[in-house]
Design an enzyme around this catalytic site. Sequence first.
Site, PDB file in Angstrom:
ATOM      1  CG  HIS A 186      -2.079   0.935   1.088  1.00  0.00           C
ATOM      2  ND1 HIS A 186      -2.010   2.264   1.440  1.00  0.00           N
ATOM      3  CD2 HIS A 186      -3.316   0.725   0.590  1.00  0.00           C
ATOM      4  CE1 HIS A 186      -3.176   2.826   1.178  1.00  0.00           C
ATOM      5  NE2 HIS A 186      -3.988   1.927   0.658  1.00  0.00           N
ATOM      6  CD  GLU A 240      -8.616  -3.724  -3.358  1.00  0.00           C
ATOM      7  OE1 GLU A 240      -9.694  -4.286  -3.132  1.00  0.00           O
ATOM      8  OE2 GLU A 240      -8.518  -2.635  -3.925  1.00  0.00           O
TER       9      GLU A 240
END
Length: 396
Positions: free
Chosen positions: A275, A330
């Site tokens: 991320h 996700e």
Amino acid sequence: MPSKRCSRPVRCSSPVEPSRLAAMTPADDRPYSPGLEGVVAGETSIALVDGANGRLLYRGYPIGELVRDGTYAQVAELLWTGAWPDHAELHPAALPEAVVSTLRALPPTAHPMDALRSAVSVWGAESGAKWPPSADQARALTALTPSALAAFARLRRGDEVIPPDPQLDLATGFLYQLNGERPEPAAARALDAYFITAAEHSFNASTFTARVITSTRSDMASAVAGAIGALKGPLHGGAPGEVVNQLLEIGSVDRAEQWARDTIARGERIMGFGHRVYRAYDPRAAALRDVARGMSGMADWLETAVAVEDVVLRVLAEMKPDRVIKTNVEFYAAAVLQGVGLPPDLFAATFAMARHAGWTAHVLEQAGANRLIRPDVRYVGPAERSLPKVATAARG
Ligand code: COA
């Protein structure tokens, strides 16, 4: 001295004689950050993304508590108004005829994000929702999207549109309008929890897009249509569909280590990990892992996912020692969306649907203290020059 029209000396200078312009053009040593990384581009009181400590707060409330004790309708009201309501309702809206005929006119192969963006655009034209944006506009637009996405998903496979049941919340209503039958309460609750984790994430690319559009005093539908366009890009719209494909490709846990090593060695990314902001475990992934654990029929899938996650984290730490790469939202979003029976090609548009609460909250915040967003750019092209003689001569 700056000229009278300039409010910031750094941006503006006194009128300069044209003969001196060419010599002056290149000098610009103001700082520039590609991708605006690290640049503070606004102020918000909607959400805090604390990447170092793995915290996500909506209006001060931790995401884990919101998922455990709240509903998407309550969270949306919190984002729009700033206050936590004891009770809130948000039901899927009936689609205007113009939206249905637009969705009907799209090719069945259209990307569901294109369908959603088109629906929002037509709603804007139909509703006449103008500046300034309001919380009621936000409620109406957020309530439109489950009906619109479900309608497109049915139309593309040749089924007729199912009108909304005004008793149902957005997650339950979406699954009902998609499949034609009431979902199990546990599945609807899991999807609602996913909606909460996806509702808002501060100044990401799509939210910033919505704010830029709003800053021109354009309408809410234009801002949200632009945001959907930004979210559609693979660098932002996420990879939960790809996570499912990867887990299918891995097949069994004993193949996970070799698969992860080969993937990283080829310079490819493992979806559901890493991320830009989080350097700790993504708190949304932790919340969704708990949700997935509570879903029926998920045991085998989840057992594989958890085992693969452990292996991938270990291999990433070994092969990318200079970068802290943890599980992102996700990875477990894929588990939840798969668990409620959504096809992977609807995952990104489902994310967009949930993000409506956050986008529209930012539209309201931007409009409430508006200043046109218009950054500067460093010019790196040629200095002022004259057209080549031959071009001038050719015109006679
Ligand atoms: N798998 C393998 N390597 C990864 C990785 C992943 N998921 N995420 C980052 N890396 C590696 C990069 O290869 C790079 O290695 P290098 O320095 O040896 O070239 C390093 O980590 C930094 O990558 P960078 O793209 O600069 O980091 P970022 O913080 O900007 O990346 C993402 C953020 C999300 C784009 C990235 O982690 C990624 O592509 N993840 C996979 C897609 C995904 O899950 N997206 C959903 C995000 S919520």
